[in-house]
Motif scaffolding. Structure first.
Motif, PDB file in Angstrom:
ATOM      1  N   THR A 108       0.825  -1.213   0.000  1.00 21.56           N
ATOM      2  CA  THR A 108       0.000   0.000   0.000  1.00 21.56           C
ATOM      3  C   THR A 108       0.861   1.264   0.000  1.00 21.56           C
ATOM      4  OG1 THR A 108      -0.145   0.082   2.416  1.00 21.56           O
ATOM      5  CG2 THR A 108      -1.862  -1.185   1.248  1.00 21.56           C
ATOM      6  N   TYR A 109       2.148   1.111  -0.254  1.00 20.95           N
ATOM      7  CA  TYR A 109       3.114   2.218  -0.260  1.00 20.95           C
ATOM      8  C   TYR A 109       2.625   3.395  -1.108  1.00 20.95           C
ATOM      9  CZ  TYR A 109       7.502   4.621  -1.452  1.00 20.95           C
ATOM     10  OH  TYR A 109       8.483   5.564  -1.660  1.00 20.95           O
ATOM     11  N   GLN A 110       2.811   4.612  -0.575  1.00 25.39           N
ATOM     12  CA  GLN A 110       2.488   5.844  -1.280  1.00 25.39           C
ATOM     13  C   GLN A 110       3.666   6.804  -1.154  1.00 25.39           C
ATOM     14  OE1 GLN A 110      -0.528   6.786  -3.029  1.00 25.39           O
ATOM     15  NE2 GLN A 110      -0.578   4.552  -2.963  1.00 25.39           N
ATOM     16  N   ALA A 111       3.928   7.544  -2.247  1.00 20.81           N
ATOM     17  CA  ALA A 111       5.054   8.480  -2.220  1.00 20.81           C
ATOM     18  C   ALA A 111       4.711   9.756  -2.979  1.00 20.81           C
ATOM     19  CB  ALA A 111       6.286   7.831  -2.825  1.00 20.81           C
ATOM     20  N   ARG A 112       5.418  10.790  -2.604  1.00 19.18           N
ATOM     21  CA  ARG A 112       5.344  12.073  -3.300  1.00 19.18           C
ATOM     22  C   ARG A 112       6.773  12.544  -3.523  1.00 19.18           C
ATOM     23  NH1 ARG A 112       1.206  16.683  -1.876  1.00 19.18           N
ATOM     24  NH2 ARG A 112       0.119  15.450  -3.445  1.00 19.18           N
ATOM     25  N   GLU A 113       7.071  12.872  -4.765  1.00 15.41           N
ATOM     26  CA  GLU A 113       8.393  13.389  -5.109  1.00 15.41           C
ATOM     27  C   GLU A 113       8.240  14.784  -5.682  1.00 15.41           C
ATOM     28  OE1 GLU A 113      11.844  12.461  -8.376  1.00 15.41           O
ATOM     29  OE2 GLU A 113      11.118  10.778  -7.184  1.00 15.41           O
ATOM     30  N   ILE A 114       9.135  15.664  -5.266  1.00 16.81           N
ATOM     31  CA  ILE A 114       9.201  17.010  -5.806  1.00 16.81           C
ATOM     32  C   ILE A 114      10.491  17.076  -6.625  1.00 16.81           C
ATOM     33  CG2 ILE A 114       9.210  19.476  -5.298  1.00 16.81           C
ATOM     34  CD1 ILE A 114       6.711  17.956  -4.224  1.00 16.81           C
ATOM     35  N   SER A 115      10.353  17.309  -7.930  1.00 18.73           N
ATOM     36  CA  SER A 115      11.517  17.324  -8.812  1.00 18.73           C
ATOM     37  C   SER A 115      12.349  18.584  -8.580  1.00 18.73           C
ATOM     38  CB  SER A 115      11.073  17.269 -10.273  1.00 18.73           C
ATOM     39  OG  SER A 115      10.542  18.528 -10.664  1.00 18.73           O
ATOM     40  N   SER A 116      13.526  18.616  -9.203  1.00 18.78           N
ATOM     41  CA  SER A 116      14.391  19.787  -9.070  1.00 18.78           C
ATOM     42  C   SER A 116      13.759  21.015  -9.732  1.00 18.78           C
ATOM     43  CB  SER A 116      15.771  19.500  -9.651  1.00 18.78           C
ATOM     44  OG  SER A 116      15.655  19.067 -10.986  1.00 18.78           O
ATOM     45  N   GLN A 117      12.735  20.805 -10.592  1.00 24.35           N
ATOM     46  CA  GLN A 117      11.997  21.922 -11.204  1.00 24.35           C
ATOM     47  C   GLN A 117      10.699  22.203 -10.424  1.00 24.35           C
ATOM     48  OE1 GLN A 117      12.959  19.172 -13.245  1.00 24.35           O
ATOM     49  NE2 GLN A 117      14.857  20.222 -13.745  1.00 24.35           N
ATOM     50  N   SER A 118      10.607  21.666  -9.208  1.00 17.39           N
ATOM     51  CA  SER A 118       9.454  21.843  -8.321  1.00 17.39           C
ATOM     52  C   SER A 118       8.163  21.232  -8.857  1.00 17.39           C
ATOM     53  CB  SER A 118       9.235  23.321  -7.986  1.00 17.39           C
ATOM     54  OG  SER A 118      10.341  23.813  -7.276  1.00 17.39           O
ATOM     55  N   GLU A 119       8.285  20.237  -9.736  1.00 13.98           N
ATOM     56  CA  GLU A 119       7.107  19.512 -10.203  1.00 13.98           C
ATOM     57  C   GLU A 119       6.778  18.415  -9.203  1.00 13.98           C
ATOM     58  OE1 GLU A 119       8.529  18.234 -13.983  1.00 13.98           O
ATOM     59  OE2 GLU A 119       8.049  20.134 -14.952  1.00 13.98           O
ATOM     60  N   LEU A 120       5.488  18.190  -8.992  1.00 11.97           N
ATOM     61  CA  LEU A 120       5.012  17.218  -8.024  1.00 11.97           C
ATOM     62  C   LEU A 120       4.630  15.920  -8.728  1.00 11.97           C
ATOM     63  CD1 LEU A 120       3.440  17.617  -4.910  1.00 11.97           C
ATOM     64  CD2 LEU A 120       1.692  16.856  -6.490  1.00 11.97           C
ATOM     65  N   TYR A 121       5.052  14.785  -8.151  1.00  9.16           N
ATOM     66  CA  TYR A 121       4.747  13.486  -8.729  1.00  9.16           C
ATOM     67  C   TYR A 121       4.352  12.539  -7.601  1.00  9.16           C
ATOM     68  CZ  TYR A 121       5.507   9.047 -11.194  1.00  9.16           C
ATOM     69  OH  TYR A 121       5.365   7.800 -11.736  1.00  9.16           O
ATOM     70  N   ASP A 122       3.110  12.064  -7.634  1.00  7.14           N
ATOM     71  CA  ASP A 122       2.630  11.083  -6.661  1.00  7.14           C
ATOM     72  C   ASP A 122       2.646   9.703  -7.303  1.00  7.14           C
ATOM     73  OD1 ASP A 122       2.075  12.915  -4.611  1.00  7.14           O
ATOM     74  OD2 ASP A 122       0.110  13.373  -5.443  1.00  7.14           O
ATOM     75  N   PHE A 123       3.068   8.695  -6.538  1.00  7.94           N
ATOM     76  CA  PHE A 123       3.101   7.338  -7.069  1.00  7.94           C
ATOM     77  C   PHE A 123       2.946   6.329  -5.949  1.00  7.94           C
ATOM     78  CE2 PHE A 123       7.395   8.783  -6.306  1.00  7.94           C
ATOM     79  CZ  PHE A 123       8.047   7.713  -5.724  1.00  7.94           C
ATOM     80  N   GLY A 124       2.674   5.086  -6.341  1.00 12.18           N
ATOM     81  CA  GLY A 124       2.452   4.024  -5.379  1.00 12.18           C
ATOM     82  C   GLY A 124       3.439   2.884  -5.542  1.00 12.18           C
TER      83      GLY A 124
END
Length: 136
Positions: free
Chosen positions: A30-46
């Protein structure tokens, strides 16, 4: 906390060794993650996207000899069965350390069977290593 420290050391060893099967066994489905790229873009993934990402990185790094550099910055309890580990991950290519890396805020939970699993992450990508080490 000593049981968790052993688990975390094992988790980091699996990561350093690019062992996909070992990493998979340490991540909750059920893992959930949020990554903020070096260009401040948001990416949610499981979980599935995470495993695909680990697989791609591990395969690529094994081919070209890239090494992981993992720095455990701090570990703190969040709840009775949850721990937060802050890890700075960068790479080394041909003996040269990258100037940037990713800062992982990883939350691990002790499950009913007594096993620790990674349940969520918040990741800041492309952070200059000098910024992370400025507080040491």
């Amino acid at each position: 906390m000593s049981g968790f420290q052993e688990f975390l050391d094992d988790f980091l060893t699996s990561w350093k060794n690019s062992s996909l099967e070992e990493i998979k066994s340490k991540i909750n489905d059920t893992y959930q993650a949020r990554e903020i790229s070096s260009q401040s873009e948001l990416y949610d993934f499981g979980y599935e996207e995470s495993i695909e990402g680990w697989d791609q990185a591990f395969t690529s790094f094994q081919k070209d000899g890239t090494k992981w550099i993992l720095e455990k910055l701090t570990v703190t309890p969040l709840r009775r069965n949850e721990m937060l580990a802050i890890i700075f991950a960068s790479i080394e290519v041909d003996g040269e350390k990258s100037e940037t890396g990713n800062l992982f805020f990883n939350t691990f939970r002790k499950e009913a069977q007594g096993n620790w699993k990674l349940v969520r992450s918040y990741i800041e990508a492309g952070i200059p290593g000098e910024h992370v080490r400025a507080f040491e």
